[in-house]
Scaffold this motif. Structure first.
Motif, PDB file in Angstrom:
ATOM      1  N   ASP A  51       0.821  -1.213   0.000  1.00 23.37           N
ATOM      2  CA  ASP A  51       0.000   0.000   0.000  1.00 23.37           C
ATOM      3  C   ASP A  51       0.856   1.264   0.000  1.00 23.37           C
ATOM      4  O   ASP A  51       0.662   2.164  -0.798  1.00 23.37           O
ATOM      5  N   ILE A  52       1.753   1.335   0.944  1.00 29.15           N
ATOM      6  CA  ILE A  52       2.607   2.509   1.131  1.00 29.15           C
ATOM      7  C   ILE A  52       4.000   2.017   1.493  1.00 29.15           C
ATOM      8  O   ILE A  52       4.155   1.014   2.187  1.00 29.15           O
ATOM      9  N   LYS A  53       4.980   2.730   1.039  1.00 24.47           N
ATOM     10  CA  LYS A  53       6.350   2.353   1.386  1.00 24.47           C
ATOM     11  C   LYS A  53       6.531   2.400   2.892  1.00 24.47           C
ATOM     12  O   LYS A  53       6.234   3.404   3.530  1.00 24.47           O
TER      13      LYS A  53
END
Length: 271
Positions: A51-53
């Protein structure tokens, strides 16, 4: 001898149970508090790896504290005794609670920490605040809605309000009633509640003599109610709630000229 020992044991057990009628609900309270303490150590938003780093390590701020209440909502219990109210508030099925209960003899029960969210306001609104439970302390006063409040109750209430105001820096304007935040549903703490006496001690606003008040041209009662904090989605209900608090002896859903002057005088303190 064995029979005697068994009898004594049974008596001691019964006495222990009789002295701790709220042992079960107290245990639930402690369990829920522990669960809440654990939950704040958990990430609020679970994210999938893609989803997100993600960072290589967790970093937490050192600058935080518990949320503080900035409102006090006053209620009457609408029940027949303090004991009945305590039983109601300690049953999970009722899903209703308050931070404090004040009995007729002045006994003060604190049922939940001020920093926790009690379920006392329901679908209430004050100004732009539509989640009153999250920012307020709820105080229930043992009263069936008909009787007058006892001197002992009001003495305890005054002491408690002074402590809360000082500890949390609660604004004078934010000491209000259940009927103020829920005008279409509630009428407590009712017409016998001494709002004027409390206001003179710094808990809520009141007004001076209005005999010389001149209403401005085009005075808008709906606007005035909104300035004070009332939800004016239902204006007639808001008018009744205002009159419950500030007039009490003529609780209708309209305003005569004298009552408009009271509204104007009260509103002027919020500008």
């Amino acid at each position: 001898m064995v029979r005697l020992l068994l009898s004594v044991s049974v008596i001691l057990l019964l006495n222990a149970c009789a002295k701790q009628p709220y042992a079960a609900s107290n245990k639930i309270y402690k369990t829920k508090v522990k669960a809440l303490a654990k939950s704040i150590q958990t990430k609020a938003v679970p994210l999938q790896p893609n989803d997100i780093k993600q960072p290589t390590e967790n970093i937490y701020t050192t600058n935080f504290g518990l949320r503080k209440p900035n409102m006090v909502i006053l209620h009457y219990t609408a029940q027949n005794s303090c004991e009945q109210t305590l039983q109601t508030f300690t049953k999970p099925a009722t899903e209703v609670s308050a931070h404090y209960v004040i009995c007729k003899d002045g006994t003060l029960h604190q049922l939940i920490s001020d920093y926790l969210r009690a379920w006392h306001a329901g679908a209430g609104k004050w100004g732009n605040n539509a989640d009153v439970n999250s920012s307020s302390i709820g105080i229930e006063i043992d009263n069936n809605g008909i009787d007058s409040f006892s001197k002992a109750q009001l003495n305890t209430l005054t002491i408690l309000l002074a402590s809360l105001k000082k500890q949390y820096n609660i604004p004078t304007t934010n000491f209000i009633g259940h009927s103020d935040i829920a005008p279409t549903r509630k009428i407590d703490p009712g017409t016998k509640f001494p709002w004027e006496a409390l206001a003179k001690k710094g808990f809520g606003k009141w007004y001076a003599d209005t005999s010389t008040v001149q209403l401005p041209a085009g005075f808008n009662a709906t606007y005035a109610l909104r300035i004070i904090g009332y939800d004016v989605t239902n204006v007639k209900a808001a008018i009744k709630a205002f009159k419950l608090h500030f007039i009490a002896n003529n609780v209708t859903d309209d305003l005569n000229e004298a009552e408009q002057k009271v509204l104007y005088a009260v509103m002027s303190q919020y500008l």
